[in-house]
Design a protein around this motif. Structure first.
Motif, mmCIF file in Angstrom:
data_model
loop_
_atom_site.group_PDB
_atom_site.id
_atom_site.type_symbol
_atom_site.label_atom_id
_atom_site.label_comp_id
_atom_site.label_asym_id
_atom_site.label_seq_id
_atom_site.Cartn_x
_atom_site.Cartn_y
_atom_site.Cartn_z
ATOM 1 N N ILE A 142 -11.958 40.070 7.381
ATOM 2 C CA ILE A 142 -13.397 40.270 7.139
ATOM 3 C C ILE A 142 -13.769 41.757 7.166
ATOM 4 O O ILE A 142 -14.935 42.122 7.315
ATOM 5 N N GLY A 143 -12.750 42.593 7.071
ATOM 6 C CA GLY A 143 -13.023 44.025 6.899
ATOM 7 C C GLY A 143 -13.173 44.833 8.164
ATOM 8 O O GLY A 143 -13.779 45.910 8.146
ATOM 9 N N ILE A 144 -12.631 44.333 9.273
ATOM 10 C CA ILE A 144 -12.712 45.084 10.534
ATOM 11 C C ILE A 144 -11.294 45.383 11.018
ATOM 12 O O ILE A 144 -10.504 44.459 11.246
ATOM 13 N N GLY A 145 -10.974 46.658 11.166
ATOM 14 C CA GLY A 145 -9.666 47.044 11.685
ATOM 15 C C GLY A 145 -9.673 47.034 13.203
ATOM 16 O O GLY A 145 -10.721 47.193 13.829
ATOM 17 N N VAL A 146 -8.500 46.821 13.811
ATOM 18 C CA VAL A 146 -8.450 46.846 15.278
ATOM 19 C C VAL A 146 -7.548 47.973 15.754
ATOM 20 O O VAL A 146 -6.608 48.363 15.074
ATOM 21 N N GLU A 147 -7.877 48.495 16.928
ATOM 22 C CA GLU A 147 -7.017 49.488 17.563
ATOM 23 C C GLU A 147 -6.859 49.142 19.027
ATOM 24 O O GLU A 147 -7.672 48.411 19.597
ATOM 25 N N ARG A 148 -5.787 49.624 19.632
ATOM 26 C CA ARG A 148 -5.571 49.438 21.072
ATOM 27 C C ARG A 148 -5.937 50.747 21.759
ATOM 28 O O ARG A 148 -5.896 51.808 21.140
ATOM 29 N N VAL A 149 -6.263 50.669 23.045
ATOM 30 C CA VAL A 149 -6.526 51.920 23.772
ATOM 31 C C VAL A 149 -5.354 52.223 24.700
ATOM 32 O O VAL A 149 -4.771 51.311 25.290
ATOM 33 N N LYS A 150 -5.048 53.495 24.799
ATOM 34 C CA LYS A 150 -3.979 53.918 25.719
ATOM 35 C C LYS A 150 -4.502 53.850 27.151
ATOM 36 O O LYS A 150 -5.626 54.225 27.421
ATOM 37 N N GLY A 151 -3.655 53.380 28.056
ATOM 38 C CA GLY A 151 -4.030 53.385 29.475
ATOM 39 C C GLY A 151 -4.863 52.196 29.903
ATOM 40 O O GLY A 151 -5.473 52.225 30.966
ATOM 41 N N GLU A 152 -4.921 51.138 29.048
ATOM 42 C CA GLU A 152 -5.699 49.951 29.440
ATOM 43 C C GLU A 152 -5.131 49.340 30.733
ATOM 44 O O GLU A 152 -3.924 49.216 30.899
ATOM 45 N N GLN A 153 -6.028 48.956 31.627
ATOM 46 C CA GLN A 153 -5.658 48.320 32.890
ATOM 47 C C GLN A 153 -6.161 46.886 32.878
ATOM 48 O O GLN A 153 -6.940 46.506 32.019
ATOM 49 N N CYS A 154 -5.769 46.132 33.895
ATOM 50 C CA CYS A 154 -6.406 44.832 34.136
ATOM 51 C C CYS A 154 -7.920 45.080 34.189
ATOM 52 O O CYS A 154 -8.362 46.101 34.719
ATOM 53 N N CYS A 155 -8.717 44.153 33.656
ATOM 54 C CA CYS A 155 -10.174 44.358 33.644
ATOM 55 C C CYS A 155 -10.756 44.426 35.059
ATOM 56 O O CYS A 155 -11.882 44.875 35.246
ATOM 57 N N GLY A 156 -10.001 43.954 36.052
ATOM 58 C CA GLY A 156 -10.479 44.005 37.440
ATOM 59 C C GLY A 156 -10.965 42.665 37.960
ATOM 60 O O GLY A 156 -11.256 42.520 39.147
ATOM 61 N N ALA A 157 -11.059 41.655 37.059
ATOM 62 C CA ALA A 157 -11.638 40.369 37.473
ATOM 63 C C ALA A 157 -10.812 39.699 38.568
ATOM 64 O O ALA A 157 -11.380 39.124 39.511
#
Ligand code: SF4
Ligand code: SF4
Length: 413
Positions: free
Chosen positions: A197-212
């Motif tokens: 549908i025309g949306i590209g995705v990227e990952r972020v460096k250094g992602e951690q557990c969300c903390g939940a």
């Protein structure tokens, strides 16, 4: 339920927060029938009203007892009581606050504490967790049934990620902690549908557990550190032009949407945390049903799907109805189900720490989902997915996997 904070809470932001939250409860009891644990045990202390009373006692300076801890531990944090409450009591905030107070004032025995911290630590390390899952999959056939059902069979035909995003619109797709190890196909399916549908995705460096995981067990300090690191990583991506932060796990998405409130008193991170929360979307909020209708190859001829709305989606994020519309737009036939508001019993680490209540809820939930003979169960959170899969006679998938298959069956096998 007027409370007078005491025991060091008087005049503190936490004491004032507790007082304001407790004040809204008028003891009416409308929340009791919505509470899964109360429905099973029939004990008022396993109900929202009973737990609010226990938290009030602690806020007023009473020493937490084993009974206090027992009944707070048995809460699923499903927040079905919140959407049932006519007075707008924010029970989710209250239980987090109450648990943190109990952890501080009456620490658990060392072995229990180490076990809970170890569990949180293992589940929030994707590389280590993924390695253990692969080891488990290699010897799955020889494991005892109780353990085998916890390990999913290896996905035989993993699909590859789309090529580097060429689209003008870009979003950050959060990886999550346990999902890449258990079900790598979910985020790949999300990337394919978004690309379509025309949306590209990227990952972020250094992602951690969300903390939940840590936050809901009362381990605020390490959880807030994980949140700060995610805020830094996601802020950089937003600065670079990403339009949203997206999660395919409704529990993680809910947590990130709450960063702004949870880090509001952190002078260095408050503004960035608010911006990240405001930019966070569940995957279902990003995809217009009309786009799926156009792209679907199997209008009305898709599988019969029983939809299980995770509590974090319907009671937490309060975006019920969206996934159903997307599944229908992709050509699926939604079966009728009962007990739509009932928790499945997964609830983060709950299925490991409270196996009996969790197992009973799964039994009830599956019976309600299977009523109308679905071919597949769809959900929106990896925890619910794996918990239900462990006892379901029909396959359980993330809804985006089903949608991706409807749009492009040849490519997704
Ligand atoms: S429904 Fe709301 S106000 Fe009534 S007892 Fe439950 S939490 Fe309190
Ligand atoms: S969060 Fe769920 S389990 Fe906990 S008190 Fe509310 S309804 Fe009951």
């Amino acid at each position: 339920m007027y409370a007078q904070p005491s025991g060091g809470l008087e005049g503190t932001p936490r004491g004032e927060e507790a007082q304001a939250l407790l004040r809204n409860c008028v003891h009416c009891g409308f929340c009791l029938p919505a509470c899964p644990t109360y429905r099973i045990t029939g004990n008022e202390l396993d109900s929202p009203r009973g737990r609010i009373y226990l938290i009030k006692q602690v806020v007023e300076g009473a020493e937490p007892t084993a009974t206090t801890r027992h009944h707070l531990d048995r809460c699923l944090t499903c927040r079905a009581c919140e959407t049932a409450c006519p007075s707008g009591v924010e029970y989710g905030r209250l239980i987090d606050l109450g648990r943190a107070l109990v952890e501080e004032r009456a620490p658990r025995p060392p072995l229990e504490r180490a076990m809970r911290r170890g569990l949180t630590s293992l589940l929030s390390r994707p590389a280590l967790f993924g390695l253990l899952v692969r080891l488990g999959q290699a010897v799955r056939g020889w494991l005892p049934a109780a353990l085998r059902t916890r390990i999913p069979a290896r996905e035989l035909s993993p699909v590859s990620a789309p090529s580097a995003p060429l689209a003008a619109r870009r979003v950050v797709l959060l990886e999550g902690c346990v999902q890449p190890g258990l079900r790598p196909a979910i985020n790949l399916a999300a990337a394919r549908v978004l690309e379509r549908i025309g949306i590209g995705v990227e990952r972020v460096k250094g992602e951690q557990c969300c903390g939940a995981l840590g936050h809901h067990l009362g381990h605020a300090t390490p959880a807030h550190e994980q949140m700060r690191r995610n805020v830094a990583a996601c802020s950089a991506a937003l600065d670079a032009g990403a339009e949203a932060i997206v999660s395919t796990a409704s529990a993680c998405g809910l947590m990130v949407k709450d960063y702004g409130r949870l880090l509001a008193h952190d002078p260095e991170y408050a503004a960035r945390a608010r911006r990240v929360s405001e930019a966070t979307r569940d995957l279902a909020e990003l995809i217009p049903p009309a786009d799926l209708e156009r792209a679907s190859t199997a209008r009305g001829r898709g599988p019969r799907v029983a939809w299980q709305a995770p509590c974090t989606l319907q009671h937490g994020q309060r975006i019920g109805g969206r996934v159903e519309a997307l599944l229908a737009a992709a050509g699926c036939v939604l079966t009728s189900t009962r007990e739509a508001r009932l928790c499945c019993g997964s609830a983060g680490t709950y299925s490991l720490l409270q196996p009996e209540l969790s197992g009973e809820l799964r039994r009830r939930k599956l019976a309600a989902l299977l009523d109308d003979t679905p071919q597949v169960i769809a959900t929106a959170n990896i925890g619910c997915l794996e918990h239900l899969r462990g006892a379901s006679p029909v396959p359980v998938h993330h809804w985006i996997e089903i949608v991706a298959e409807q749009l492009d069956p040849a490519r997704l096998g």
